[in-house]
Design a protein around this motif. Sequence first.
Motif, PDB file in Angstrom:
ATOM      1  N   ILE A   1       0.858  -1.179   0.000  1.00 15.34           N
ATOM      2  CA  ILE A   1       0.000   0.000   0.000  1.00 15.34           C
ATOM      3  C   ILE A   1       0.896   1.231   0.000  1.00 15.34           C
ATOM      4  O   ILE A   1       1.689   1.427   0.918  1.00 15.34           O
ATOM      5  CB  ILE A   1      -0.920  -0.002   1.237  1.00 15.34           C
ATOM      6  CG1 ILE A   1      -1.764  -1.276   1.254  1.00 15.34           C
ATOM      7  CG2 ILE A   1      -1.805   1.237   1.252  1.00 15.34           C
ATOM      8  CD1 ILE A   1      -2.509  -1.497   2.551  1.00 15.34           C
ATOM      9  N   VAL A   2       0.785   2.036  -1.042  1.00 16.27           N
ATOM     10  CA  VAL A   2       1.631   3.219  -1.177  1.00 16.27           C
ATOM     11  C   VAL A   2       0.796   4.468  -0.879  1.00 16.27           C
ATOM     12  O   VAL A   2      -0.261   4.674  -1.480  1.00 16.27           O
ATOM     13  CB  VAL A   2       2.245   3.310  -2.586  1.00 16.27           C
ATOM     14  CG1 VAL A   2       3.112   4.563  -2.704  1.00 16.27           C
ATOM     15  CG2 VAL A   2       3.085   2.066  -2.886  1.00 16.27           C
ATOM     16  N   THR A   3       1.292   5.275   0.029  1.00 12.72           N
ATOM     17  CA  THR A   3       0.587   6.486   0.422  1.00 12.72           C
ATOM     18  C   THR A   3       0.846   7.608  -0.567  1.00 12.72           C
ATOM     19  O   THR A   3       1.988   7.847  -0.962  1.00 12.72           O
ATOM     20  CB  THR A   3       1.027   6.933   1.828  1.00 12.72           C
ATOM     21  OG1 THR A   3       0.784   5.873   2.746  1.00 12.72           O
ATOM     22  CG2 THR A   3       0.267   8.173   2.276  1.00 12.72           C
ATOM     23  N   VAL A   4      -0.227   8.286  -0.978  1.00 13.40           N
ATOM     24  CA  VAL A   4      -0.104   9.466  -1.841  1.00 13.40           C
ATOM     25  C   VAL A   4      -0.765  10.641  -1.128  1.00 13.40           C
ATOM     26  O   VAL A   4      -1.782  10.484  -0.450  1.00 13.40           O
ATOM     27  CB  VAL A   4      -0.733   9.236  -3.233  1.00 13.40           C
ATOM     28  CG1 VAL A   4       0.011   8.139  -3.984  1.00 13.40           C
ATOM     29  CG2 VAL A   4      -2.206   8.867  -3.129  1.00 13.40           C
ATOM     30  N   VAL A   5      -0.163  11.813  -1.273  1.00 12.18           N
ATOM     31  CA  VAL A   5      -0.617  12.963  -0.486  1.00 12.18           C
ATOM     32  C   VAL A   5      -0.952  14.180  -1.335  1.00 12.18           C
ATOM     33  O   VAL A   5      -1.391  15.197  -0.800  1.00 12.18           O
ATOM     34  CB  VAL A   5       0.457  13.355   0.555  1.00 12.18           C
ATOM     35  CG1 VAL A   5       0.669  12.238   1.563  1.00 12.18           C
ATOM     36  CG2 VAL A   5       1.789  13.712  -0.120  1.00 12.18           C
ATOM     37  N   SER A   6      -0.744  14.078  -2.644  1.00  8.50           N
ATOM     38  CA  SER A   6      -0.932  15.249  -3.502  1.00  8.50           C
ATOM     39  C   SER A   6      -1.404  14.827  -4.884  1.00  8.50           C
ATOM     40  O   SER A   6      -1.132  13.710  -5.342  1.00  8.50           O
ATOM     41  CB  SER A   6       0.392  16.015  -3.617  1.00  8.50           C
ATOM     42  OG  SER A   6       0.352  16.968  -4.656  1.00  8.50           O
ATOM     43  N   GLU A   7      -2.086  15.746  -5.557  1.00  8.67           N
ATOM     44  CA  GLU A   7      -2.499  15.508  -6.934  1.00  8.67           C
ATOM     45  C   GLU A   7      -1.296  15.401  -7.866  1.00  8.67           C
ATOM     46  O   GLU A   7      -1.407  14.880  -8.986  1.00  8.67           O
ATOM     47  CB  GLU A   7      -3.411  16.639  -7.403  1.00  8.67           C
ATOM     48  CG  GLU A   7      -4.728  16.725  -6.651  1.00  8.67           C
ATOM     49  CD  GLU A   7      -5.584  17.884  -7.119  1.00  8.67           C
ATOM     50  OE1 GLU A   7      -5.304  18.407  -8.218  1.00  8.67           O
ATOM     51  OE2 GLU A   7      -6.508  18.285  -6.396  1.00  8.67           O
ATOM     52  N   ASN A   8      -0.152  15.890  -7.402  1.00  4.60           N
ATOM     53  CA  ASN A   8       1.046  15.879  -8.234  1.00  4.60           C
ATOM     54  C   ASN A   8       1.856  14.592  -8.090  1.00  4.60           C
ATOM     55  O   ASN A   8       2.889  14.440  -8.749  1.00  4.60           O
ATOM     56  CB  ASN A   8       1.938  17.078  -7.881  1.00  4.60           C
ATOM     57  CG  ASN A   8       1.244  18.400  -8.146  1.00  4.60           C
ATOM     58  OD1 ASN A   8       0.543  18.560  -9.141  1.00  4.60           O
ATOM     59  ND2 ASN A   8       1.427  19.363  -7.242  1.00  4.60           N
ATOM     60  N   ASP A   9       1.413  13.673  -7.222  1.00  5.11           N
ATOM     61  CA  ASP A   9       2.126  12.399  -7.080  1.00  5.11           C
ATOM     62  C   ASP A   9       2.038  11.589  -8.367  1.00  5.11           C
ATOM     63  O   ASP A   9       1.078  11.700  -9.139  1.00  5.11           O
ATOM     64  CB  ASP A   9       1.530  11.589  -5.920  1.00  5.11           C
ATOM     65  CG  ASP A   9       1.976  12.106  -4.565  1.00  5.11           C
ATOM     66  OD1 ASP A   9       2.863  12.974  -4.526  1.00  5.11           O
ATOM     67  OD2 ASP A   9       1.432  11.653  -3.547  1.00  5.11           O
ATOM     68  N   ASP A  10       3.052  10.771  -8.562  1.00  8.24           N
ATOM     69  CA  ASP A  10       3.144   9.952  -9.775  1.00  8.24           C
ATOM     70  C   ASP A  10       2.344   8.654  -9.586  1.00  8.24           C
ATOM     71  O   ASP A  10       2.901   7.602  -9.308  1.00  8.24           O
ATOM     72  CB  ASP A  10       4.616   9.645 -10.058  1.00  8.24           C
ATOM     73  CG  ASP A  10       4.816   8.803 -11.321  1.00  8.24           C
ATOM     74  OD1 ASP A  10       3.865   8.688 -12.111  1.00  8.24           O
ATOM     75  OD2 ASP A  10       5.935   8.268 -11.486  1.00  8.24           O
ATOM     76  N   PHE A  11       1.032   8.747  -9.750  1.00 10.18           N
ATOM     77  CA  PHE A  11       0.166   7.591  -9.534  1.00 10.18           C
ATOM     78  C   PHE A  11       0.530   6.438 -10.468  1.00 10.18           C
ATOM     79  O   PHE A  11       0.629   5.289 -10.038  1.00 10.18           O
ATOM     80  CB  PHE A  11      -1.312   7.963  -9.741  1.00 10.18           C
ATOM     81  CG  PHE A  11      -1.753   9.171  -8.982  1.00 10.18           C
ATOM     82  CD1 PHE A  11      -1.522   9.276  -7.615  1.00 10.18           C
ATOM     83  CD2 PHE A  11      -2.396  10.212  -9.615  1.00 10.18           C
ATOM     84  CE1 PHE A  11      -1.928  10.387  -6.902  1.00 10.18           C
ATOM     85  CE2 PHE A  11      -2.814  11.331  -8.917  1.00 10.18           C
ATOM     86  CZ  PHE A  11      -2.575  11.422  -7.559  1.00 10.18           C
ATOM     87  N   GLU A  12       0.711   6.754 -11.732  1.00  7.12           N
ATOM     88  CA  GLU A  12       1.016   5.715 -12.727  1.00  7.12           C
ATOM     89  C   GLU A  12       2.341   5.031 -12.406  1.00  7.12           C
ATOM     90  O   GLU A  12       2.466   3.808 -12.499  1.00  7.12           O
ATOM     91  CB  GLU A  12       1.050   6.319 -14.125  1.00  7.12           C
ATOM     92  CG  GLU A  12       1.220   5.283 -15.228  1.00  7.12           C
ATOM     93  CD  GLU A  12       1.070   5.879 -16.619  1.00  7.12           C
ATOM     94  OE1 GLU A  12       1.198   5.125 -17.590  1.00  7.12           O
ATOM     95  OE2 GLU A  12       0.812   7.096 -16.707  1.00  7.12           O
ATOM     96  N   GLY A  13       3.341   5.825 -12.006  1.00 10.86           N
ATOM     97  CA  GLY A  13       4.639   5.264 -11.663  1.00 10.86           C
ATOM     98  C   GLY A  13       4.561   4.341 -10.469  1.00 10.86           C
ATOM     99  O   GLY A  13       5.220   3.293 -10.427  1.00 10.86           O
ATOM    100  N   ARG A  14       3.743   4.719  -9.484  1.00 13.93           N
ATOM    101  CA  ARG A  14       3.551   3.876  -8.307  1.00 13.93           C
ATOM    102  C   ARG A  14       2.954   2.531  -8.696  1.00 13.93           C
ATOM    103  O   ARG A  14       3.392   1.469  -8.240  1.00 13.93           O
ATOM    104  CB  ARG A  14       2.607   4.561  -7.306  1.00 13.93           C
ATOM    105  CG  ARG A  14       3.121   5.840  -6.691  1.00 13.93           C
ATOM    106  CD  ARG A  14       4.486   5.687  -6.110  1.00 13.93           C
ATOM    107  NE  ARG A  14       4.746   6.606  -5.029  1.00 13.93           N
ATOM    108  CZ  ARG A  14       5.916   6.686  -4.429  1.00 13.93           C
ATOM    109  NH1 ARG A  14       6.918   5.919  -4.818  1.00 13.93           N
ATOM    110  NH2 ARG A  14       6.115   7.528  -3.435  1.00 13.93           N
TER     111      ARG A  14
END
Length: 229
Positions: free
Chosen positions: A139-152
Amino acid sequence: MIGNTNKEPKYVPEIKGALRNHLIEMPAVIRDASGIKIFGKRIKSLVFTTDVAIIKNTNADAIIAVYPFTPQPIITEALMLAADVPVFCGVGGGITQGMRVINLALDAEFKGAMGVVVNAPTSNEIVSKLRNTVDIPIIVTVVSENDDFEGRIEAGANILNVSGGKNTAEIVRNVRKKFPDFPIIATGGPTTESIKETIIAGANAITYTPPSSGEIFSELMVKYRSDKE
């Protein structure tokens, strides 16, 4: 006619004990979420805590145990011993980096964790190495719209954990547009309305932050004092 066409909610019998009636119950609106099925168990609500007393006295489907210190195997062991529901353990990625994250994740799997959680600063390289090491969800935490969702996701994340404060619902909405079927856990916020908004935005499961033991005790002490007056 095949099937049940009765749309009325089913009656659910409930059994409580005299001494275990005082629980931290998850907001009922969380049941509207779709849930995420992991190893055959459907999880809709997660309580965000490392307090073993709360872990033993909540009706959450699972525990998400992330804390602001370097993760330690002895803490993981204590959490696993206390919990009678699945536990998702934090294994670093912020202060703790590199091979230590991977070793902690493998240790958590061996101790019985259902999944491991890494913090937002974790590199995709570490996520990839985790995917090649453990057989439980990452489970990877994301905190911003600018996070690299696809890369994760490409690196090996199984679930995204959205924790964006007041922007959480909007971040969830953006992730869902790009990845219609990818599993999302998200913080629901403090109210029924904020939880409902996050679910509508596309969160499959909701993390709920309970009151602390100190806050609960404070309320009980007020009651105890009033009973004496």
